[in-house]
Design an enzyme around this catalytic site. Structure first.
Site, PDB file in Angstrom:
ATOM      1  N   HIS A  84       0.834  -1.198   0.000  1.00  0.00           N
ATOM      2  CA  HIS A  84       0.000   0.000   0.000  1.00  0.00           C
ATOM      3  C   HIS A  84       0.865   1.242   0.000  1.00  0.00           C
ATOM      4  O   HIS A  84       1.956   1.255   0.580  1.00  0.00           O
ATOM      5  CB  HIS A  84      -0.989   0.000   1.167  1.00  0.00           C
ATOM      6  CG  HIS A  84      -0.385  -0.003   2.541  1.00  0.00           C
ATOM      7  ND1 HIS A  84       0.011   1.133   3.190  1.00  0.00           N
ATOM      8  CD2 HIS A  84      -0.112  -1.027   3.391  1.00  0.00           C
ATOM      9  CE1 HIS A  84       0.490   0.824   4.390  1.00  0.00           C
ATOM     10  NE2 HIS A  84       0.441  -0.479   4.534  1.00  0.00           N
ATOM     11  N   ASP A 138      -0.583   4.325   0.836  1.00  0.00           N
ATOM     12  CA  ASP A 138      -1.101   5.288   1.811  1.00  0.00           C
ATOM     13  C   ASP A 138      -0.417   5.105   3.163  1.00  0.00           C
ATOM     14  O   ASP A 138       0.132   4.038   3.454  1.00  0.00           O
ATOM     15  CB  ASP A 138      -2.630   5.164   1.949  1.00  0.00           C
ATOM     16  CG  ASP A 138      -3.079   3.777   2.386  1.00  0.00           C
ATOM     17  OD1 ASP A 138      -2.421   2.781   2.025  1.00  0.00           O
ATOM     18  OD2 ASP A 138      -4.094   3.678   3.104  1.00  0.00           O
ATOM     19  N   ASP A 185       6.104   1.475   7.266  1.00  0.00           N
ATOM     20  CA  ASP A 185       4.763   0.960   6.915  1.00  0.00           C
ATOM     21  C   ASP A 185       4.171   1.798   5.801  1.00  0.00           C
ATOM     22  O   ASP A 185       3.474   2.758   6.079  1.00  0.00           O
ATOM     23  CB  ASP A 185       3.888   0.978   8.177  1.00  0.00           C
ATOM     24  CG  ASP A 185       2.542   0.308   7.955  1.00  0.00           C
ATOM     25  OD1 ASP A 185       2.343  -0.308   6.903  1.00  0.00           O
ATOM     26  OD2 ASP A 185       1.685   0.418   8.839  1.00  0.00           O
ATOM     27  N   GLU A 241      -5.282   1.055   2.520  1.00  0.00           N
ATOM     28  CA  GLU A 241      -5.039  -0.025   3.478  1.00  0.00           C
ATOM     29  C   GLU A 241      -5.203   0.494   4.896  1.00  0.00           C
ATOM     30  O   GLU A 241      -5.735  -0.189   5.762  1.00  0.00           O
ATOM     31  CB  GLU A 241      -3.631  -0.600   3.291  1.00  0.00           C
ATOM     32  CG  GLU A 241      -3.448  -1.988   3.908  1.00  0.00           C
ATOM     33  CD  GLU A 241      -3.132  -1.967   5.399  1.00  0.00           C
ATOM     34  OE1 GLU A 241      -3.335  -2.982   6.066  1.00  0.00           O
ATOM     35  OE2 GLU A 241      -2.674  -0.918   5.908  1.00  0.00           O
ATOM     36  N   GLU A 242      -4.753   1.717   5.132  1.00  0.00           N
ATOM     37  CA  GLU A 242      -4.802   2.290   6.480  1.00  0.00           C
ATOM     38  C   GLU A 242      -6.184   2.882   6.787  1.00  0.00           C
ATOM     39  O   GLU A 242      -6.459   3.232   7.922  1.00  0.00           O
ATOM     40  CB  GLU A 242      -3.731   3.377   6.640  1.00  0.00           C
ATOM     41  CG  GLU A 242      -2.303   2.899   6.366  1.00  0.00           C
ATOM     42  CD  GLU A 242      -1.762   2.013   7.474  1.00  0.00           C
ATOM     43  OE1 GLU A 242      -2.536   1.602   8.355  1.00  0.00           O
ATOM     44  OE2 GLU A 242      -0.563   1.714   7.429  1.00  0.00           O
ATOM     45  N   GLU A 245       4.029  -6.034   4.317  1.00  0.00           N
ATOM     46  CA  GLU A 245       3.837  -5.386   5.627  1.00  0.00           C
ATOM     47  C   GLU A 245       5.046  -5.651   6.524  1.00  0.00           C
ATOM     48  O   GLU A 245       5.626  -6.735   6.499  1.00  0.00           O
ATOM     49  CB  GLU A 245       2.579  -5.934   6.321  1.00  0.00           C
ATOM     50  CG  GLU A 245       1.273  -5.503   5.688  1.00  0.00           C
ATOM     51  CD  GLU A 245       0.971  -4.015   5.854  1.00  0.00           C
ATOM     52  OE1 GLU A 245       1.668  -3.344   6.648  1.00  0.00           O
ATOM     53  OE2 GLU A 245       0.072  -3.528   5.170  1.00  0.00           O
ATOM     54  N   HIS A 300       3.433   3.584  12.671  1.00  0.00           N
ATOM     55  CA  HIS A 300       2.350   4.460  13.140  1.00  0.00           C
ATOM     56  C   HIS A 300       2.805   5.405  14.265  1.00  0.00           C
ATOM     57  O   HIS A 300       1.979   6.072  14.880  1.00  0.00           O
ATOM     58  CB  HIS A 300       1.117   3.652  13.590  1.00  0.00           C
ATOM     59  CG  HIS A 300       0.448   2.900  12.484  1.00  0.00           C
ATOM     60  ND1 HIS A 300      -0.899   2.595  12.499  1.00  0.00           N
ATOM     61  CD2 HIS A 300       0.914   2.412  11.318  1.00  0.00           C
ATOM     62  CE1 HIS A 300      -1.221   1.929  11.399  1.00  0.00           C
ATOM     63  NE2 HIS A 300      -0.127   1.805  10.669  1.00  0.00           N
TER      64      HIS A 300
HETATM   65 ZN   LIG Z   1       0.869  -1.314   6.432  1.00  0.00          ZN
END
Ligand SMILES: [Zn+2]
Length: 381
Positions: free
Chosen positions: A66, A68, A99, A133-134, A162, A353
């Site tokens: 992903h 995003d 990520d 995805e997020e 991931e 994150h």
């Molecule tokens: Zn991810």
């Protein structure tokens, strides 16, 4: 600069806060087209998805990622601009560094090197990227897989990028994920004075009679690959704040992370039974129950994908990776039900994150090498 590090920096510079792709897929699509891939943009709603394929026959290996990222949060908490890549002390900092823009960059450079030396006849190498995805995960891989089902596009092996590793690149492969089911109950009684309980109906007391047996319930054992299923209350709300008012409404939100031994319908049955035992038969208008299903559990216990990935990790990183099904769910949940083997491998996940998200610069060329070797082992042999 190493090409994977360079591309990761370029992608971090794109402000792709979910569901915005921020221009990442245009950069990647251009590079893959130049490498001989057929590139298709699949936009659903406000979500950009990219599907790029090299080769037109044989089994399909899909590298899934992903573009995003989650929002950076308060900028002043970061040591530097989260959308300006910074390399310091062997680390690459930026939102999405771990990520998962580094994995995406590593997939692209691996695919470029593969296509530079291998003709398309060995099998199909695909890259699938989403910018959802997020976020809610509706118009991303979930929607793409629906479209693929309709038009008959098949994926045999799916390698998700991931971040899977814990303390060193190569220490962990995710070979499955638990399922996730969220329930919300709203219970309506009648508000009143605590001194006059017969004139009221305490919604919270009702709710506690339902959820306490769920907390105490044995949700079943784990197995060799999964921990036991787990029920957790995340929110419980009732009351006005005053100490003399019986609450007329009570809400609870709970989530069950479940393994393949516990079917989703069995979970719902346990909750229904708890409601009935507490005096709320189906159709009782005092009780509202809503479900949100994120994904069923999936597992790849053996097969060519896991073999190729683990051999490549051993060759590049040394040591044998542990297999894990821990953590939240991933987009692999949408690919596995179509019959694909799914495995996940990416960089360290310790900073994902968080503020000052980062990866180790030296891990990026090695990650790309693991991906390239996995591709070659599966498609060329
Ligand atoms: Zn991810």
């Amino acid at each position: 600069m190493d090409p994977t590090v360079e591309l990761a920096c370029e992608l971090i510079r794109c402000r792709s806060v979910t569901p915005d792709d921020g221009g990442c897929q245009e950069i990647i699509g251009g590079r893959l087209a130049a490498a001989g891939f057929e590139v298709e943009n699949l936009r659903f709603g406000e979500v950009d998805n990219l599907w790029a394929v090299y080769g037109d026959a044989g089994p399909t290996l899909c590298l899934l990622g992903h573009t995003d990222v989650v929002p950076p949060g308060p900028l002043e908490d970061w040591q530097s601009d989260p959308f300006e890549p910074r390399i310091d002390d062997g680390k690459l900092f930026g939102r999405g560094a771990a990520d998962m823009k580094s994995s995406v960059a590593a997939m692209v450079t691996a695919a470029e090197r593969y296509a530079a030396v291998h003709s398309p006849e060995h099998g199909r190498l695909a890259i699938l990227l989403t910018s959802d995805e997020e976020g809610p995960g509706i118009h991303g891989v979930r929607r793409v897989m629906e479209a693929f089902g309709e038009r008959g596009t098949r994926i045999d092996w799916c390698l998700v990028g991931e971040p899977s590793c814990q303390t060193a690149l190569g220490d962990t492969v995710k070979h499955g994920r638990r399922g996730s089911l969220t329930g919300r109950i709203r219970l309506r009684g009648q508000q009143g004075h605590v001194a006059y309980p017969t004139l009221a109906e305490n919604a919270l007391h009702h709710l506690l009679r339902i959820v306490t047996p769920l907390v105490d319930h044995d949700w079943g054992p784990g197995d060799a690959d999964f921990p036991p299923s787990s029920f957790q209350i995340s929110n419980l709300n009732a009351g006005t704040g005053a100490d003399n008012v019986i609450p007329g409404v009570a809400d609870v939100c709970f989530n069950i992370r479940y393994n393949p031994g516990l079917p989703r319908e069995a979970i719902k049955q346990v909750v229904s039974t708890a409601c009935e035992s507490a005096g709320f038969a189906p159709g009782d208008t005092r009780l509202e129950l809503d479900w949100h299903h994120s994904g069923d559990p999936f597992i790849t216990r053996e097969g060519p994908l896991l073999d190729a990935l683990e051999q490549s990790i051993r060759a590049v990183c040394g040591g044998r990776p542990a297999r894990s099904t821990a953590g939240g769910t991933s987009d692999g949940r949408f690919v596995a039900p179509a019959g694909a083997q799914v495995a996940e491998f990416g960089p360290l996940n310790a900073s994902i994150h968080k503020v000052d998200e980062h990866v180790l610069v030296d891990d990026l060329p090695r990650l790309s090498e693991v991906y390239e070797q996995t591709i070659s082992r599966l498609l060329v042999g």
